[in-house]
Design a protein around this motif. Sequence first.
Motif, PDB file in Angstrom:
ATOM      1  N   VAL A 199       3.465  -3.983   1.238  1.00 54.02           N
ATOM      2  CA  VAL A 199       2.015  -3.442   1.282  1.00 54.02           C
ATOM      3  C   VAL A 199       2.337  -3.146  -0.181  1.00 54.02           C
ATOM      4  O   VAL A 199       3.204  -3.071  -1.136  1.00 54.02           O
ATOM      5  CB  VAL A 199       1.710  -2.025   1.524  1.00 54.02           C
ATOM      6  CG1 VAL A 199       1.168  -0.782   0.842  1.00 54.02           C
ATOM      7  CG2 VAL A 199       2.358  -2.158   3.064  1.00 54.02           C
ATOM      8  N   ASN A 200       1.003  -3.390  -1.567  1.00 52.24           N
ATOM      9  CA  ASN A 200       0.925  -3.859  -2.618  1.00 52.24           C
ATOM     10  C   ASN A 200       0.737  -1.974  -3.225  1.00 52.24           C
ATOM     11  O   ASN A 200      -0.346  -1.869  -4.204  1.00 52.24           O
ATOM     12  CB  ASN A 200       0.735  -4.423  -3.583  1.00 52.24           C
ATOM     13  CG  ASN A 200      -0.147  -4.933  -3.725  1.00 52.24           C
ATOM     14  OD1 ASN A 200      -1.506  -4.688  -2.307  1.00 52.24           O
ATOM     15  ND2 ASN A 200      -0.878  -5.968  -4.471  1.00 52.24           N
ATOM     16  N   LYS A 201      -0.951  -1.886  -2.031  1.00 55.28           N
ATOM     17  CA  LYS A 201      -2.253  -0.918  -2.631  1.00 55.28           C
ATOM     18  C   LYS A 201      -2.430  -0.063  -0.985  1.00 55.28           C
ATOM     19  O   LYS A 201      -2.474  -0.717  -0.210  1.00 55.28           O
ATOM     20  CB  LYS A 201      -3.219  -1.658  -3.415  1.00 55.28           C
ATOM     21  CG  LYS A 201      -4.306  -0.285  -3.411  1.00 55.28           C
ATOM     22  CD  LYS A 201      -5.291  -1.588  -4.983  1.00 55.28           C
ATOM     23  CE  LYS A 201      -4.217  -2.356  -5.744  1.00 55.28           C
ATOM     24  NZ  LYS A 201      -5.469  -3.101  -6.398  1.00 55.28           N
ATOM     25  N   SER A 231       8.721   4.997   0.733  1.00 55.22           N
ATOM     26  CA  SER A 231      10.473   5.758   0.131  1.00 55.22           C
ATOM     27  C   SER A 231      11.082   5.050  -1.358  1.00 55.22           C
ATOM     28  O   SER A 231      10.857   3.474  -0.906  1.00 55.22           O
ATOM     29  CB  SER A 231      11.010   6.550   0.184  1.00 55.22           C
ATOM     30  OG  SER A 231      11.817   5.540   1.407  1.00 55.22           O
ATOM     31  N   PRO A 232      11.684   5.034  -2.149  1.00 52.65           N
ATOM     32  CA  PRO A 232      13.106   4.324  -2.438  1.00 52.65           C
ATOM     33  C   PRO A 232      13.671   3.302  -1.841  1.00 52.65           C
ATOM     34  O   PRO A 232      14.093   2.337  -1.215  1.00 52.65           O
ATOM     35  CB  PRO A 232      13.209   4.689  -3.627  1.00 52.65           C
ATOM     36  CG  PRO A 232      12.561   5.609  -4.052  1.00 52.65           C
ATOM     37  CD  PRO A 232      11.976   6.336  -2.612  1.00 52.65           C
ATOM     38  N   LEU A 263       3.130   2.378  -5.668  1.00 52.31           N
ATOM     39  CA  LEU A 263       4.195   2.408  -4.165  1.00 52.31           C
ATOM     40  C   LEU A 263       5.361   2.685  -4.785  1.00 52.31           C
ATOM     41  O   LEU A 263       6.444   3.634  -3.728  1.00 52.31           O
ATOM     42  CB  LEU A 263       4.281   1.539  -3.336  1.00 52.31           C
ATOM     43  CG  LEU A 263       3.056   2.052  -2.233  1.00 52.31           C
ATOM     44  CD1 LEU A 263       1.887   1.306  -3.004  1.00 52.31           C
ATOM     45  CD2 LEU A 263       2.952   1.393  -1.160  1.00 52.31           C
ATOM     46  N   SER A 264       6.023   2.541  -5.424  1.00 52.38           N
ATOM     47  CA  SER A 264       7.220   2.549  -6.555  1.00 52.38           C
ATOM     48  C   SER A 264       7.281   4.440  -6.669  1.00 52.38           C
ATOM     49  O   SER A 264       8.717   5.250  -7.411  1.00 52.38           O
ATOM     50  CB  SER A 264       7.792   2.248  -6.947  1.00 52.38           C
ATOM     51  OG  SER A 264       7.477   2.428  -8.194  1.00 52.38           O
ATOM     52  N   LYS A 265       6.366   4.753  -7.402  1.00 46.97           N
ATOM     53  CA  LYS A 265       6.310   6.257  -8.322  1.00 46.97           C
ATOM     54  C   LYS A 265       6.046   7.214  -6.256  1.00 46.97           C
ATOM     55  O   LYS A 265       5.944   8.451  -7.277  1.00 46.97           O
ATOM     56  CB  LYS A 265       5.253   6.111  -8.706  1.00 46.97           C
ATOM     57  CG  LYS A 265       5.836   4.948  -9.843  1.00 46.97           C
ATOM     58  CD  LYS A 265       4.950   5.601 -11.379  1.00 46.97           C
ATOM     59  CE  LYS A 265       5.488   4.880 -12.545  1.00 46.97           C
ATOM     60  NZ  LYS A 265       4.725   4.839 -13.309  1.00 46.97           N
TER      61      LYS A 265
END
Length: 385
Positions: free
Chosen positions: A129-131, A61-62, A47-49
């Motif tokens: 959230v990781n996915k 978002s960042p 999610l960081s991208k």
Amino acid sequence: MTQEMFNCYSSEQPLSMDMILNLTQDGIKLIFDSVSQRLKIIEIYNLSKVKLKYCGKHFNSPQVQPNIEKINSSFGATRPAVYDATQQLFTVNFRGLAFLFPIPADAKFEPNVHGLGSIPLPSKNAAHVNKIYIYGGTGLSDLRIPPIPNSCFCGNIFLEKAEAIIKKDIPMGMTFYLLADNASQGRSPEAKRQPFARSISFGDAVQDVISALGAPHKIFFKSEDKMKIHSKSFSVDKQQTSDYFFNYFTLGVDILLDASTHQVKKFILHGNFPGHYNFNIYHRCNFEIPLPNVTPMMYDPEADDLDLILTACSKWDSLSPYLVKSSQKPVVLNRSSHMNTTNPFGSTFCYGVRNMIVEVMPNHHVASVTIYDPSCLSSDGIDSP
């Protein structure tokens, strides 16, 4: 598409698992159904991208971390989260959307929770959230492959199914069940889809083909025909004309027309399997070729004639005992020429069955089927546009 991007499919059993295109620079996986070869799941695993919005507002978002509070406020009420004890995470499902939250190691978690707010965590921001999964259907357990979006038609027609026209137990043409965009009919996606059927037989003129299927995506003139030298009518001094293919990529079909008569003399139906030389050039042709009154090759006085069906998902090793003799050796197809001397995917094997040539991959799946007009049979049975 580069090889390192398309990095997950089964070369031995390509229909047994989904095909995955991993976009590593974007942190996204595109998961395609192995049979229909249509996109069914988008998995966002980094999610960081990416930046994600819902109703015009960022929920990832960042600067915005997608924690429980953010998802709850952005998407509203949902059903109770589904807990997976083996992976120590719970899934929050919405229609067509699922968020996966891992449980922190120091959190005391009871599986029988009711809603996001009842999860006992050290703080409301402890779980992120990781996915994310995006899909068609009401949940991951009820996946449905969406229909082709109207925006993809762009004047093209798509194939739902192709059936061989059988006369005297051999294929003599094809009936194509097609789908087109009819923008004049209503506003709903279903109303705009116009299914119809068109049939083409050997001997049909080029005008008949265009009237039935429309203009081809490409026309390919045979400039290299190594097999003509074996023809009885071949002459070095005789001026040679070039037969030509009508390529229909969204149908997964090539139609060969005679250079002199401009009539149909051959169909090539493509299976579009990964690991084949022509993969991703054509859509998969969902063909069905009935083979009535097949006599088993192994003599059995009590065996009756069989009715078989050759399809795009058939495995050759289950059909070959009924179609070819054990002593019959295949023709090895290397797919190399003066323009392309290498084939990184290896050779395939071609078997003659009635008025067909079945191209088989090493994993026994059918790469393509060539159906030719038996009335004008020459030695150029195998053709590749």
